[in-house]
Design a protein around this motif. Structure first.
Motif, PDB file in Angstrom:
ATOM      1  N   ASP A  63       0.839  -1.194   0.000  1.00 42.13           N
ATOM      2  CA  ASP A  63       0.000   0.000   0.000  1.00 42.13           C
ATOM      3  C   ASP A  63       0.875   1.244   0.000  1.00 42.13           C
ATOM      4  N   SER A  64       0.328   2.337   0.307  1.00 44.78           N
ATOM      5  CA  SER A  64       1.050   3.596   0.130  1.00 44.78           C
ATOM      6  C   SER A  64       2.129   3.840   1.186  1.00 44.78           C
ATOM      7  N   THR A  65       2.214   2.987   2.213  1.00 45.38           N
ATOM      8  CA  THR A  65       3.229   3.232   3.236  1.00 45.38           C
ATOM      9  C   THR A  65       4.609   2.732   2.834  1.00 45.38           C
ATOM     10  N   ALA A  66       4.768   2.293   1.606  1.00 50.15           N
ATOM     11  CA  ALA A  66       6.076   1.836   1.142  1.00 50.15           C
ATOM     12  C   ALA A  66       7.095   2.954   1.340  1.00 50.15           C
ATOM     13  N   TRP A  67       8.326   2.553   1.490  1.00 47.83           N
ATOM     14  CA  TRP A  67       9.355   3.509   1.866  1.00 47.83           C
ATOM     15  C   TRP A  67      10.653   3.127   1.184  1.00 47.83           C
ATOM     16  N   HIS A  68      11.558   4.058   1.094  1.00 45.73           N
ATOM     17  CA  HIS A  68      12.918   3.622   0.741  1.00 45.73           C
ATOM     18  C   HIS A  68      13.955   4.469   1.444  1.00 45.73           C
ATOM     19  N   TRP A  69      15.104   3.837   1.674  1.00 46.51           N
ATOM     20  CA  TRP A  69      16.236   4.523   2.316  1.00 46.51           C
ATOM     21  C   TRP A  69      17.389   4.556   1.335  1.00 46.51           C
ATOM     22  N   ARG A  70      18.206   5.557   1.503  1.00 47.21           N
ATOM     23  CA  ARG A  70      19.411   5.594   0.678  1.00 47.21           C
ATOM     24  C   ARG A  70      20.631   5.538   1.595  1.00 47.21           C
ATOM     25  N   LEU A  71      21.632   4.791   1.130  1.00 45.24           N
ATOM     26  CA  LEU A  71      22.856   4.626   1.908  1.00 45.24           C
ATOM     27  C   LEU A  71      24.044   4.680   0.950  1.00 45.24           C
ATOM     28  N   THR A  72      25.201   5.006   1.470  1.00 43.26           N
ATOM     29  CA  THR A  72      26.378   4.863   0.613  1.00 43.26           C
ATOM     30  C   THR A  72      26.753   3.392   0.562  1.00 43.26           C
ATOM     31  N   SER A  73      27.455   3.001  -0.509  1.00 45.57           N
ATOM     32  CA  SER A  73      27.624   1.553  -0.693  1.00 45.57           C
ATOM     33  C   SER A  73      28.596   0.933   0.289  1.00 45.57           C
ATOM     34  N   ARG A  74      29.200   1.729   1.173  1.00 54.21           N
ATOM     35  CA  ARG A  74      30.048   1.076   2.166  1.00 54.21           C
ATOM     36  C   ARG A  74      29.219   0.208   3.102  1.00 54.21           C
ATOM     37  N   PHE A  75      27.897   0.405   3.081  1.00 54.00           N
ATOM     38  CA  PHE A  75      27.036  -0.405   3.947  1.00 54.00           C
ATOM     39  C   PHE A  75      26.462  -1.626   3.252  1.00 54.00           C
ATOM     40  N   LEU A  76      26.952  -1.862   2.008  1.00 51.69           N
ATOM     41  CA  LEU A  76      26.398  -2.938   1.193  1.00 51.69           C
ATOM     42  C   LEU A  76      26.313  -4.265   1.949  1.00 51.69           C
ATOM     43  N   ARG A  77      27.454  -4.637   2.528  1.00 52.50           N
ATOM     44  CA  ARG A  77      27.505  -5.918   3.247  1.00 52.50           C
ATOM     45  C   ARG A  77      26.494  -5.929   4.387  1.00 52.50           C
ATOM     46  N   ASP A  78      26.441  -4.812   5.109  1.00 58.81           N
ATOM     47  CA  ASP A  78      25.536  -4.730   6.257  1.00 58.81           C
ATOM     48  C   ASP A  78      24.091  -4.871   5.819  1.00 58.81           C
ATOM     49  N   ILE A  79      23.777  -4.221   4.675  1.00 59.18           N
ATOM     50  CA  ILE A  79      22.399  -4.283   4.201  1.00 59.18           C
ATOM     51  C   ILE A  79      22.039  -5.720   3.843  1.00 59.18           C
ATOM     52  N   GLU A  80      22.982  -6.374   3.157  1.00 56.95           N
ATOM     53  CA  GLU A  80      22.719  -7.764   2.777  1.00 56.95           C
ATOM     54  C   GLU A  80      22.461  -8.613   4.000  1.00 56.95           C
ATOM     55  N   ALA A  81      23.300  -8.420   5.015  1.00 56.47           N
ATOM     56  CA  ALA A  81      23.131  -9.188   6.243  1.00 56.47           C
ATOM     57  C   ALA A  81      21.787  -8.876   6.889  1.00 56.47           C
ATOM     58  N   PHE A  82      21.429  -7.594   6.822  1.00 54.41           N
ATOM     59  CA  PHE A  82      20.173  -7.156   7.421  1.00 54.41           C
ATOM     60  C   PHE A  82      18.998  -7.841   6.728  1.00 54.41           C
ATOM     61  N   ILE A  83      19.054  -7.876   5.391  1.00 56.51           N
ATOM     62  CA  ILE A  83      17.962  -8.497   4.643  1.00 56.51           C
ATOM     63  C   ILE A  83      17.882  -9.985   4.954  1.00 56.51           C
ATOM     64  N   VAL A  84      19.043 -10.606   5.062  1.00 53.52           N
ATOM     65  CA  VAL A  84      19.063 -12.031   5.394  1.00 53.52           C
ATOM     66  C   VAL A  84      18.399 -12.253   6.752  1.00 53.52           C
ATOM     67  N   ARG A  85      18.745 -11.416   7.722  1.00 48.15           N
ATOM     68  CA  ARG A  85      18.142 -11.542   9.052  1.00 48.15           C
ATOM     69  C   ARG A  85      16.626 -11.364   8.976  1.00 48.15           C
ATOM     70  N   PHE A  86      16.217 -10.395   8.145  1.00 47.64           N
ATOM     71  CA  PHE A  86      14.793 -10.130   7.976  1.00 47.64           C
ATOM     72  C   PHE A  86      14.082 -11.376   7.459  1.00 47.64           C
ATOM     73  N   HIS A  87      14.693 -12.000   6.443  1.00 44.44           N
ATOM     74  CA  HIS A  87      14.064 -13.193   5.868  1.00 44.44           C
ATOM     75  C   HIS A  87      14.021 -14.333   6.868  1.00 44.44           C
ATOM     76  N   GLU A  88      15.106 -14.483   7.601  1.00 47.62           N
ATOM     77  CA  GLU A  88      15.143 -15.547   8.613  1.00 47.62           C
ATOM     78  C   GLU A  88      14.019 -15.351   9.619  1.00 47.62           C
ATOM     79  N   LEU A  89      13.885 -14.096  10.043  1.00 47.63           N
ATOM     80  CA  LEU A  89      12.906 -13.773  11.068  1.00 47.63           C
ATOM     81  C   LEU A  89      11.508 -14.064  10.576  1.00 47.63           C
ATOM     82  N   ARG A  90      11.242 -13.634   9.324  1.00 50.15           N
ATOM     83  CA  ARG A  90       9.909 -13.836   8.793  1.00 50.15           C
ATOM     84  C   ARG A  90       9.626 -15.318   8.631  1.00 50.15           C
ATOM     85  N   GLY A  91      10.668 -16.047   8.199  1.00 46.43           N
ATOM     86  CA  GLY A  91      10.514 -17.493   8.049  1.00 46.43           C
ATOM     87  C   GLY A  91      10.116 -18.137   9.359  1.00 46.43           C
ATOM     88  N   SER A  92      10.767 -17.742  10.449  1.00 49.72           N
ATOM     89  CA  SER A  92      10.490 -18.391  11.729  1.00 49.72           C
ATOM     90  C   SER A  92       9.160 -17.907  12.303  1.00 49.72           C
TER      91      SER A  92
END
Ligand SMILES: Nc1ncnc2c1ncn2[C@@H]1O[C@H](COP(=O)(O)OP(=O)(O)OP(=O)(O)O)[C@@H](O)[C@H]1O
Ligand SMILES: [Mg+2]
Lengths: 701, 150
Positions: A63-92
């Protein structure tokens, strides 16, 4: 709190700190005054989008509450890890019924605060390196104390000599006491001899300690370098590393062996003499020590100035080394393009830089030393005048004054040499800092603690949707392939498609960013990397030979190989015939980087090297690109026989080389565009057919 | 396989009975293992046969081969270093070898290489090799002189 992610940009790409926090129920976004939250259940997906040097993280809700954030790419690894954690959490969470009545975890309690360890001062860390030789160190220290003490006996004896023998003699009230004079002379000689022997022992013991410590440092640094990944070396300049391991450790060695001991001596002497002086005559002592605060202030002033200066000097030295390691191996290119003058100029500039930085340092401490000297003279002057007054007032004797002046001389002599210590200590500190900088680099390929030993592989390789990027550039964008044991895969594709990169991943020179590579069903990251690489035979696009003989180079991967095996491998790689023609056969030196051999000869040696280890997986990256077509055919024939029973990945631009491949894989822009046999791909009429047609055209032109 | 002498050169009759003229023996490991691995090379530079161990051969061919190798062989073994003098481009080494005394010129220190253990090989400016079989066995004076360069 399950995971958190720092953001550093706002949506208009201005720097702005924020925090995204993931709990077991919610996703929160905090940014100064702004606060957003989403229920986990409402979030459809978190999507990462790379946009050059920045990254967008999209939160999709439907719905309309979609959002986006912008980061410099030095956080690339962190973001990937964050998304992985998100998926794990949702899975469980999916397994639970309504998550609503669960307790939300405490937001900030979970993460143990990791306190960054402060780097201790480099000179103190040096002490750590001397720990194994603590005995030697204590011995050196003991000797220092002893020899310093022995050095102080002389003035003491002089004092009695003057007061008890010479002055009474002069005033002619006594007969000369010959026995006593002999005793004094003997005592002075004895003190001198003792000092001499003790100093000798001290110097040697401490020099030995210095060599030990720095040799330990060099070894530790080199050992550590060997543990670092290819990625580190890609970024580093060879000359810089060489000068850190070479000249910086040498600075440290000099410091420990010469200056450190002197310093210990100096401090001891100063303390001893101060004590002795005060015990003899406190008034004189106070007068003598008058200039001391000025000296202390001066030392501090100079220290600060020198520290930066020496660091700059070391860097300048590195830069010059880098020019050397760049131009000397590249001398052929320099000459071919007649750029000698320009390289001379480049070197001259770096050298001038060294000159300038050193000159700056010298300016500082050339002022410092004479100043200390000047203060010494002042101190002596004060002692003489106060002393003369005391003698006149009959507070003290001439003998005491003579002894005193000798002590003051020693005292300030020591201050003078301490001033030199300030300079070399700063130099050593900045050198030690540079060495520790290497030692502090964490191996950037995470070493999994409980890796499995796998022994001999059958050679099955599976790529599971792997992705890889160099920095922020995506090179492999989703590559999946299963290679059966013993299969030969021909990897083709335009230059820059990522073929060599793929090979680097198979060798685990780099880790994949996403997906996994499995060998015999084991994830590469879970098996012991050394054990695994023993299964690999690798022929690189740019063959590298080490300084040594041909036999040593062929046997590089298996130092214990017999001569018969070496010859057999060379025969298979069609290297035997050219080796025969060399003056020393297999004992011929190949020169640095194998420069005394032709490109094709180097390639054949490196093929022999790969074959000798009898690898389960053979990797040939343009292995025969520099040999003539006839030799290539011969090597091919030999390989055809040798690739049996091993999985082979061969890259070639000359497509004929891959005739024997079971399958051809065409890689374009980091993805597979076609796979199949030669005939199938020709019929398909895609990229492969086009590459093939272009090659035919060239051949027949 | 049969090895014959034909005048000053060698001939080889290989396993298939083909006769090759002007065959020359080549040591594959002339420095580290001169007694093993001798290749017989034909006129076109291709290897025709390879003898792993001379001692496994019959007496006659072994002597022929050893003789032919000795003919091409020239690696004086240095027994004593008499003097080393500075020259315009490098150093002149005055040495006594098992083949008599000589003087040779060395360009750089890198021309001296270790063959493992205390065996050294020295390449002079012209490419001739000199061997020091055992540094420790040299006399004290020679070792002192050598130390300055290696
Ligand atoms: N260390 C690196 N850092 C950044 N980018 C790199 C690095 N190594 C390679 N690349 C880039 O990765 C891409 C793929 O390189 P790769 O060496 O895999 O190509 P290739 O397919 O082997 O090409 P070729 O056929 O020319 O050997 C190239 O565009 C290259 O610029
Ligand atoms: Mg490549």
């Amino acid at each position: 709190m399950v995971a958190s992610l720092q953001t550093d940009l706002n949506r208009t790409l201005r720097f702005h700190a924020g925090l995204i926090v993931l709990t077991n129920l919610r996703l929160l976004h905090l940014e100064e005054a702004v606060f957003h939250e989403w229920k986990l259940g409402d979030i459809h997906e978190l999507v990462l989008e790379e946009m050059g040097p920045t990254v967008a993280l999209h939160l999709q809700t439907g719905d309309s509450t979609a959002w986006h954030w912008r980061l410099t790419s030095r956080f690339l690894r962190d973001i990937e890890a964050f998304i992985v954690r998100f998926h794990e959490l949702r899975g469980s969470n999916g397994n639970d019924d309504e998550a609503g009545d669960d307790e939300e975890e405490d937001l900030f309690a979970a993460e143990p605060a990791s306190v960054p360890k402060l780097a201790s001062k480099p000179l103190l860390r040096l002490l750590g390196f001397s720990r194994p030789w603590i005995g030697l160190m204590l011995c050196g220290l003991g000797l220092t104390v002893a020899s310093t003490g022995a050095g102080l006996i002389g003035p003491w004896l002089t004092m009695s000599l003057v007061d008890d023998v010479l002055i009474p003699l002069q005033s002619a009230t006594h007969e000369i006491d010959t026995a006593r004079v002999y005793r004094f002379a003997g005592g002075l000689l004895g003190a001198a001899v003792l000092t001499w022997i003790l100093k000798w022992a001290t110097t040697y013991v401490v020099a030995r300690l210095a060599e030990r410590v720095t040799s330990q440092m060099r070894r530790a640094t080199f050992e550590h370098l060997q543990k670092l990944s290819l990625g580190y070396f890609n970024k580093k300049r060879t000359g810089d590393l060489i000068s850190r391991i070479g000249s910086d450790t040498d600075n440290i060695s000099l410091f420990i062996s010469i200056n450190f001991i002197d310093f210990a001596c100096d401090v001891l002497t100063i303390v001893f003499t101060a004590v002795v002086m005060f015990s003899i005559n406190p008034v004189l002592a106070l007068a003598a020590l008058g200039p001391l605060p000025v000296v202390a202030w001066l030392v501090q002033w100079v220290r600060v100035r020198l520290r930066g200066g020496f660091a700059a000097a070391s860097r300048a030295w590195s830069a010059m080394n880098s020019v050397l390691t760049d131009t000397i191996p590249g001398v052929r290119v320099v000459k071919a393009f007649a750029q000698e003058q320009r390289e001379i100029e480049r070197f001259r500039q770096q050298d001038q830089h060294i000159f300038d930085t050193n000159d700056r340092v010298n300016r500082t401490w050339s002022f410092f030393e004479p100043t200390i000297y000047f203060l010494t003279d002042i101190g002596l002057l004060v002692v003489w005048s106060v002393g003369a007054w005391c003698v006149a007032q009959e507070h003290t004797t001439v003998g005491v004054l003579t002894g005193f002046v000798l002590y003051v001389g020693k005292f300030y002599g020591r201050l003078d040499s301490m001033s030199r210590f300030v300079a070399s200590a700063q130099r050593a500190a900045s050198s030690a800092h540079r060495v520790f900088e290497i030692l502090d680099v964490k191996p950037d390929m995470p070493v999994n603690k409980d890796t499995r030993q796998i022994g001999r592989l059958t050679g099955e390789i599976e790529f599971r949707d792997i992705k890889f990027r160099h920095g922020i550039r995506q090179i492999i964008r989703g590559f999946s392939l299963k290679i059966a044991p013993g299969e030969m895969i021909g990897l083709v594709g335009p230059s820059g498609a990522g073929k060599t990169t793929l090979i680097n991943l198979v060798c685990r020179f780099f880790d994949v960013s996403e997906g996994a590579i499995l060998v015999d069903g084991n994830d590469l990251r879970e098996i012991d990397v050394m054990d695994y690489r023993r299964n690999l035979g690798l022929v690189l696009q740019e063959p590298y030979l080490f300084f040594g003989t041909i036999a040593e180079n062929i046997a590089y991967g298996r130092p214990g190989a017999t001569r018969a095996e070496i010859i057999a491998a060379a025969r298979a790689a069609r290297a035997h015939d050219f080796i025969l023609k060399l003056a020393d056969g297999y004992d011929s030196m190949v020169g640095e980087r194998g420069q005394q051999l032709s490109g094709g000869e180097r390639q054949r040696i490196s093929i022999a090297r790969a074959l000798l280890v009898d690898p389960a997986i053979l990797i040939l990256d343009e292995a025969t690109s520099s040999v003539d077509t006839e030799t290539e055919r011969e090597i091919q024939a030999a390989l055809d026989h040798l690739v049996k029973g091993r999985t082979t990945i061969a890259i070639a631009h000359r497509l004929g080389t891959l005739r024997k491949a079971n399958r051809l894989v065409v890689l374009e822009n980091g993805v597979i565009s076609e796979t199949g046999t030669h005939d199938a791909l020709m019929k398909h009429g895609g990229t492969y057919a086009r590459l093939h047609a272009a090659m035919e055209e060239v051949n027949h032109a | 396989m049969k090895i014959l002498t034909t005048g000053s050169s060698l001939a080889l009759i290989d396993a298939e009975g083909v006769r090759h003229e002007n065959v020359r023996p080549v040591r594959l490991f002339p420095l580290t293992d001169p007694q093993h691995w001798i290749a017989l090379v034909g006129e076109n530079g291709r290897e025709l046969a390879c003898v792993e161990d001379l001692n496994t051969l019959e007496d006659e061919p072994r002597q022929i081969l050893a003789g032919a190798l000795a003919q091409r062989e020239f690696v004086p073994v240095i027994n004593r270093i008499v003097n080393i003098t500075r020259a315009t481009d490098g150093h002149d080494w005055h040495v006594e070898t098992d083949r008599g005394s000589t003087v040779f010129r060395l360009e750089t220190d890198e021309s001296i290489q270790s063959l493992g253990g205390s065996r050294l090989v020295i390449f002079d400016k012209a490419g001739t090799r000199y061997l020091i079989a055992d540094v420790a066995a040299l006399d004290r004076d020679s070792r002192r002189k050598l130390e300055r360069y290696y």
